[in-house]
Structures are given as structure tokens and as C-alpha cells.
Scaffold this motif. Structure first.
Motif, PDB file in Angstrom:
ATOM      1  N   TYR A   1       0.744  -1.359   0.115  1.00 31.28           N
ATOM      2  CA  TYR A   1       0.102  -0.165  -0.056  1.00 31.28           C
ATOM      3  C   TYR A   1       0.910   1.105   0.029  1.00 31.28           C
ATOM      4  O   TYR A   1       0.317   2.276  -0.652  1.00 31.28           O
ATOM      5  CB  TYR A   1      -1.115  -0.027   1.205  1.00 31.28           C
ATOM      6  N   GLY A   2       2.185   1.115   0.666  1.00 31.57           N
ATOM      7  CA  GLY A   2       2.866   2.277   0.841  1.00 31.57           C
ATOM      8  C   GLY A   2       4.227   2.082   0.981  1.00 31.57           C
ATOM      9  O   GLY A   2       4.469   0.758   1.515  1.00 31.57           O
ATOM     10  N   ARG A   3       4.976   2.876   1.324  1.00 35.70           N
ATOM     11  CA  ARG A   3       6.415   2.614   1.839  1.00 35.70           C
ATOM     12  C   ARG A   3       7.109   3.814   2.599  1.00 35.70           C
ATOM     13  O   ARG A   3       7.049   4.898   2.354  1.00 35.70           O
ATOM     14  CB  ARG A   3       7.349   2.810   0.336  1.00 35.70           C
ATOM     15  N   PRO A   4       7.166   3.355   4.100  1.00 31.24           N
ATOM     16  CA  PRO A   4       7.669   4.573   4.927  1.00 31.24           C
ATOM     17  C   PRO A   4       8.926   4.993   4.618  1.00 31.24           C
ATOM     18  O   PRO A   4       9.904   4.246   3.932  1.00 31.24           O
ATOM     19  CB  PRO A   4       7.783   3.656   6.268  1.00 31.24           C
ATOM     20  N   ALA A   5       9.018   6.225   4.963  1.00 28.05           N
ATOM     21  CA  ALA A   5      10.639   6.934   4.733  1.00 28.05           C
ATOM     22  C   ALA A   5      10.915   7.581   6.025  1.00 28.05           C
ATOM     23  O   ALA A   5      11.473   7.132   6.754  1.00 28.05           O
ATOM     24  CB  ALA A   5      10.571   7.589   3.423  1.00 28.05           C
ATOM     25  N   GLY A   6      10.712   8.944   6.084  1.00 32.98           N
ATOM     26  CA  GLY A   6      11.092   9.775   7.141  1.00 32.98           C
ATOM     27  C   GLY A   6      10.299   9.548   8.324  1.00 32.98           C
ATOM     28  O   GLY A   6       9.079   9.117   8.222  1.00 32.98           O
ATOM     29  N   VAL A   7      10.721   9.543   9.491  1.00 27.86           N
ATOM     30  CA  VAL A   7       9.950   9.544  10.695  1.00 27.86           C
ATOM     31  C   VAL A   7      10.525  10.910  11.580  1.00 27.86           C
ATOM     32  O   VAL A   7      11.743  11.114  11.712  1.00 27.86           O
ATOM     33  CB  VAL A   7      10.412   8.202  11.682  1.00 27.86           C
ATOM     34  N   THR A   8       9.350  11.417  12.187  1.00 26.46           N
ATOM     35  CA  THR A   8       9.789  12.791  12.905  1.00 26.46           C
ATOM     36  C   THR A   8       8.954  12.805  14.127  1.00 26.46           C
ATOM     37  O   THR A   8       7.849  12.581  14.149  1.00 26.46           O
ATOM     38  CB  THR A   8       9.374  14.018  11.890  1.00 26.46           C
ATOM     39  N   VAL A   9       9.647  13.227  15.307  1.00 25.77           N
ATOM     40  CA  VAL A   9       8.966  13.435  16.642  1.00 25.77           C
ATOM     41  C   VAL A   9       8.323  14.794  16.502  1.00 25.77           C
ATOM     42  O   VAL A   9       9.090  15.659  16.571  1.00 25.77           O
ATOM     43  CB  VAL A   9       9.719  12.956  17.736  1.00 25.77           C
ATOM     44  N   MET A  10       6.927  14.715  16.894  1.00 21.78           N
ATOM     45  CA  MET A  10       6.335  16.079  17.000  1.00 21.78           C
ATOM     46  C   MET A  10       6.375  16.549  18.389  1.00 21.78           C
ATOM     47  O   MET A  10       6.666  16.015  19.257  1.00 21.78           O
ATOM     48  CB  MET A  10       4.830  16.125  16.659  1.00 21.78           C
ATOM     49  N   ASP A  11       6.325  18.130  18.377  1.00 22.11           N
ATOM     50  CA  ASP A  11       6.327  18.825  19.616  1.00 22.11           C
ATOM     51  C   ASP A  11       5.220  18.176  20.673  1.00 22.11           C
ATOM     52  O   ASP A  11       5.342  18.223  21.943  1.00 22.11           O
ATOM     53  CB  ASP A  11       6.084  20.215  19.482  1.00 22.11           C
ATOM     54  N   ASP A  12       3.985  17.876  20.187  1.00 18.40           N
ATOM     55  CA  ASP A  12       3.120  17.112  21.158  1.00 18.40           C
ATOM     56  C   ASP A  12       3.379  15.935  21.489  1.00 18.40           C
ATOM     57  O   ASP A  12       2.346  15.247  22.266  1.00 18.40           O
ATOM     58  CB  ASP A  12       1.733  17.550  20.524  1.00 18.40           C
ATOM     59  N   GLY A  13       4.561  15.345  21.153  1.00 20.06           N
ATOM     60  CA  GLY A  13       4.839  13.763  21.366  1.00 20.06           C
ATOM     61  C   GLY A  13       4.408  12.856  20.698  1.00 20.06           C
ATOM     62  O   GLY A  13       4.605  11.595  20.685  1.00 20.06           O
ATOM     63  N   SER A  14       3.689  13.071  19.656  1.00 21.94           N
ATOM     64  CA  SER A  14       3.063  12.146  18.499  1.00 21.94           C
ATOM     65  C   SER A  14       4.318  12.066  17.390  1.00 21.94           C
ATOM     66  O   SER A  14       5.543  12.806  17.504  1.00 21.94           O
ATOM     67  CB  SER A  14       1.936  12.526  17.696  1.00 21.94           C
ATOM     68  N   LEU A  15       4.254  10.956  16.512  1.00 20.30           N
ATOM     69  CA  LEU A  15       5.239  10.580  15.687  1.00 20.30           C
ATOM     70  C   LEU A  15       4.417  10.827  14.208  1.00 20.30           C
ATOM     71  O   LEU A  15       3.515  10.076  13.945  1.00 20.30           O
ATOM     72  CB  LEU A  15       5.778   9.012  15.635  1.00 20.30           C
ATOM     73  N   LEU A  16       5.237  11.173  13.338  1.00 22.55           N
ATOM     74  CA  LEU A  16       4.829  11.549  12.058  1.00 22.55           C
ATOM     75  C   LEU A  16       5.620  10.517  11.196  1.00 22.55           C
ATOM     76  O   LEU A  16       6.919  10.441  11.318  1.00 22.55           O
ATOM     77  CB  LEU A  16       5.151  12.979  11.392  1.00 22.55           C
ATOM     78  N   VAL A  17       4.978   9.756  10.068  1.00 26.86           N
ATOM     79  CA  VAL A  17       5.556   8.798   9.332  1.00 26.86           C
ATOM     80  C   VAL A  17       5.502   9.254   7.828  1.00 26.86           C
ATOM     81  O   VAL A  17       4.247   9.253   7.484  1.00 26.86           O
ATOM     82  CB  VAL A  17       5.166   7.383   9.566  1.00 26.86           C
TER      83      VAL A  17
END
Length: 422
Positions: free
Chosen positions: A392-408
Motif C-alpha cells: 500500500y505504501g512505503r515509509p521513509a522519514g520519521v519525525t517526533v512532533m512537539d506534542d509527542g506524536s510521531l509523523l511517518v
């Protein structure tokens, strides 16, 4: 015997790490297991490598089908996954500015939007209300950095900087190219990432190799397979670490001054060679490419060419699977996730093409304690694979948000996923 002692023992006795593994008794391994994550057992279990060409090199590329309506990745119990942004063109990387603005590099291999999009979550509800084109007409951008009233962009051909005031929503000027970088390259090694040190006095640039294993000669690899260090104005360039085939993700281990990177290792030696890895980066360190891998294991395609460099090859810290194309790296420096995730590392795995069965296509987590790995990688965000023939997709960058969540960043799926603790 600790891991560094074990590697030294192998060097002194003339064995490869894999060969040395066979010399350690099961009783010694079991005793070492009781010592914890720095023991021989952890290292040798991970480095029980097959011989080169033990299996055939296989090209296996699944269809990148996109996400059906209502379908999304899966996180462990206690987490929620939501769609943070979609309908993006290969959103490969994200960067969060000091004011919380989220910049997304839309950049691809075959087709590239060559732009950076700004997302802003104005009311802090976990969904961006503002979406603007921040920069365009770039050259395969990836790394981004805000430093000293400049916005830095790592295009494939160089490091550029633009005058910038925090909160600006668009940059239209040409900027200044402060570092020339070698562009192009086999196996998609066009990405250039950026990170600054704590006081902003140095910038680090990751530059992947031009080929799989110096296929076109070492002259084609000048200033490549390295992490470069420069001053903020682009001067003072030096090689900070070398022999890193394709370093992409970079981050500082929390509570330390230690730089870590995620590295894509070489292809065409078989299904289980060579493992990608994350590793602490030693200043002046050599990590093997193209002559050796995972310590002084000589690549047969470069046999006898540089025994001195083979012998000095550093053993990386954490293998994360062969051909997983591990790109993203982010340490969790917030407290919203459960305690086991604090100070650990998330790794975005773009997924294999040179393996008979698929590997990667997920985000894994590596626990850390006191700035060091404290366990093996474990699955964190999965569900990207439908079958051996379709993803379905392919993860690349991962980033920790200021609110403590994770962006993928799911570049193939055109989506950025947000993972939050309930």
C-alpha cells in the motif's frame, strides 16, 4: 566479553565477525545473555551472517498500489493512527521548525515534485489547517534545517541557504549555494540529509555512494558514502565519517553528544547480505564500504584491494534487517509515549527490492538506555504490505512532533501518518 572486546578479539585472531561467532561456545553465549544488551550474544546472534552468494540475488519489486479507502497502517495497542496529510507527491521527508511549522520535502526518484510544502497545525488539534507551497523548482530536496535566520535545503547537487524569518509561509528567492555536492547515483542514492549540532556551529550532510559497491571505480565516489561536516556558511568542509554506503537518517541520541545514522547497505550478495543498520557515528570512523561490511568481513567483489581499511572497519551498533532500505531515524525525546519508548529510536524502512521475500515496509523501534541500544528492533507501525506482490505504501522519514506524536512519511502512498498515544 563485551561487544567491542569481541570485535577486537576477532580482529586480532584474524577471523571475520561471522567466523568468530562460530568459535564462541553456546555456554559462553548463554552466560553472555545474562549480562544484558551489550553482551557477545546480542552481537553474534545478529551477526551470524551467511557466506556471500549463499542465495541468489533476486529482483523483487511489488506493485505500489496506494491505500484503499478506510485502510491505514497498524500501531501497537494503546496507540492511534490518523491521516495527518494526504494527496502529496512523494512526501519523503519532514522537518519541524522551532515554531512548530512542519516542512515536507516532496521529492522522488523517477518523478519528483521538487518542492517543499508547509503544514501548520494552528489550533494544535493534530490536524494541519494550513497547507502552502513553501518552495518549488528545487533539485530533489530532502534535508531541511532552520539555523541562524536561514532556511537550509539539501538538494541532490548542493547545500543551499535562504534568508528566513520564523513563521514565513513562502520563500521565492534563489538563495545561495554554499556547498557543491556530487549529484546523481545508482540505486537512488540522490538524497542529502542535514542536521546541526547543539550549538549550531556545525552542519552535517549525509551523501550516499554513486554505486552499489564502487562498480565504476573509486574515483567516481569522491566525497560520497560519507557524512560531511561544514560550518554554517559552507566553509571548513571535512569528512566526519566514511565508508557509509548510503547514510540518510541522522539524529542525536538524547542526553548525549553522539550522532547516529541509518545506513542502507549493499546489494547483490544474497537475501541475508548485507544487513542495513543504525549506528553511532565515530568522528573519523570508517564503516567498511566498499571493501568490507559489518566489521572486517571483506566484500568478495573488492577482494584484496584495501586490507588496511578492511581491518579498521567499525562494527555498526544495530542491524535492522537485510535490504530493508532503512531511511528514517528519529529518537523519541518526548514523554507522551509509554516509558519503554523514551529515548529509543524509530526507524522508517522503505522496503526491499533485492530479496526473494519482502523485508521492511514498516517502522521499527529500537529501545535505548543511557544512550545505548538496550534491545533488538521490534515492529511498531505495520500493515503496509498486502502480499508479496502488492504494497500500500512505503515509509521513509520519521519525525517526533512537539506534542509527542510521531509523523511517518509514506512517500509511495502520498500520505503522512500521525501516530499518537491514547
Amino acid at each position: 566479553m563485551k561487544t567491542n572486546q569481541f570485535a577486537l578479539f576477532c580482529l586480532l585472531t584474524g577471523f571475520s565477525i561471522a567466523g568468530c561467532n562460530s568459535k564462541v561456545s553456546e555456554k559462553e553465549k548463554e552466560a553472555a545473555r545474562q549480562e544484558g544488551p551489550d553482551s557477545v550474544a546480542t552481537l553474534t546472534d545478529n551477526l551470524n551472517l551467511p557466506a556471500p552468494f549463499e542465495t541468489k540475488s533476486v529482483e523483487h519489486r511489488p506493485e505500489e498500489a496506494g491505500w484503499p479507502e478506510g485502510k491505514m497502517p497498524t500501531a501497537p495497542a494503546g496507540f492511534t493512527v490518523t491521516k495527518f496529510a494526504d494527496k502529496l507527491e512523494s512526501p519523503r521527508w519532514s522537518y519541524i521548525a522551532p515554531n512548530g511549522d512542519i516542512f515536507v520535502a516532496e521529492s522522488g526518484t523517477q518523478k519528483s515534485a521538487d518542492r517543499i510544502t508547509l503544514l501548520r497545525d494552528v489550533n494544535k488539534d493534530g490536524k494541519p489547517e494550513m497547507r502552502e507551497i513553501f518552495m518549488e523548482k528545487l533539485k530533489r530536496p530532502l534535508g531541511m534545517l532552520v539555523l541562524n535566520n536561514y532556511f537550509y535545503v539539501a538538494n541532490t547537487d548542493g547545500l543551499y541557504r535562504y534568508p528566513y524569518k520564523l513563521g514565513e509561509t513562502r520563500i521565492t528567492g534563489k538563495g545561495q549555494k554554499i556547498v557543491e555536492l556530487p549529484a546523481g547515483g545508482y540505486n537512488n542514492h540522490w538524497t542529502r540529509n542535514l542536521i546541526a549540532n547543539a550549538d549550531g556551529s556545525k552542519i552535517y550532510i549525509s551523501v550516499g555512494s554513486a554505486s552499489n559497491v564502487a562498480d565504476h571505480g573509486i574515483e567516481e565516489e569522491k566525497r560520497r558514502a560519507n557524512i560531511l561536516e561544514v560550518n554554517p556558511d559552507g566553509t571548513g568542509e571535512r569528512i566526519y565519517a566514511s565508508g557509509l554506503r548510503n547514510p540518510v537518517g541522522m539524529d542525536w541520541a538524547p542526553g548525549t553528544n553522539t550522532l547516529w545514522t541509518a545506513v542502507n547497505e549493499r546489494d547483490k550478495l544474497g537475501d541475508e547480505l548485507v544487513p542495513d543498520y543504525i549506528t553511532s557515528v565515530k568522528e573519523g570512523g570508517f564503516y567498511g564500504w566498499p571493501y568490507a561490511y559489518f566489521g572486517p568481513n571483506e566484500d568478495p567483489r573488492r577482494k584484496g584491494e584495501n586490507p588496511e581499511l578492511v581491518a579498521k572497519t567499525i562494527v555498526p551498533d544495530v542491524p535492522v534487517g537485510s535490504h530493508t532500505a532503512s531511511l528514517g531515524l528519529a529518537f523519541y525525546d518526548k514523554t507522551k509515549f509509554p516509558a519503554k519508548y523514551h529515548h529509543g529510536a524509530f526507524v522508517g524502512q522503505h522496503g526491499s527490492w533485492n530479496r526473494s521475500t519482502l523485508a521492511g515496509y514498516k517502522v521499527v523501534f529500537v529501545p535505548f538506555k543511557d544512550g545505548k541500544p538496550a534491545g533488538k528492533p521490534e515492529d511498531f507501525l505495520t500493515g503496509f504490505v498486502e502480499s508479496e506482490k502488492k504494497v500500500y505504501g512505503r515509509p521513509a522519514g520519521v519525525t517526533v512532533m512537539d506534542d509527542g506524536s510521531l509523523l511517518v512519511n509514506d512517500d509511495s502512498g502520498g500520505t503522512i501518518w500521525r501516530v499518537a498515544a491514547r
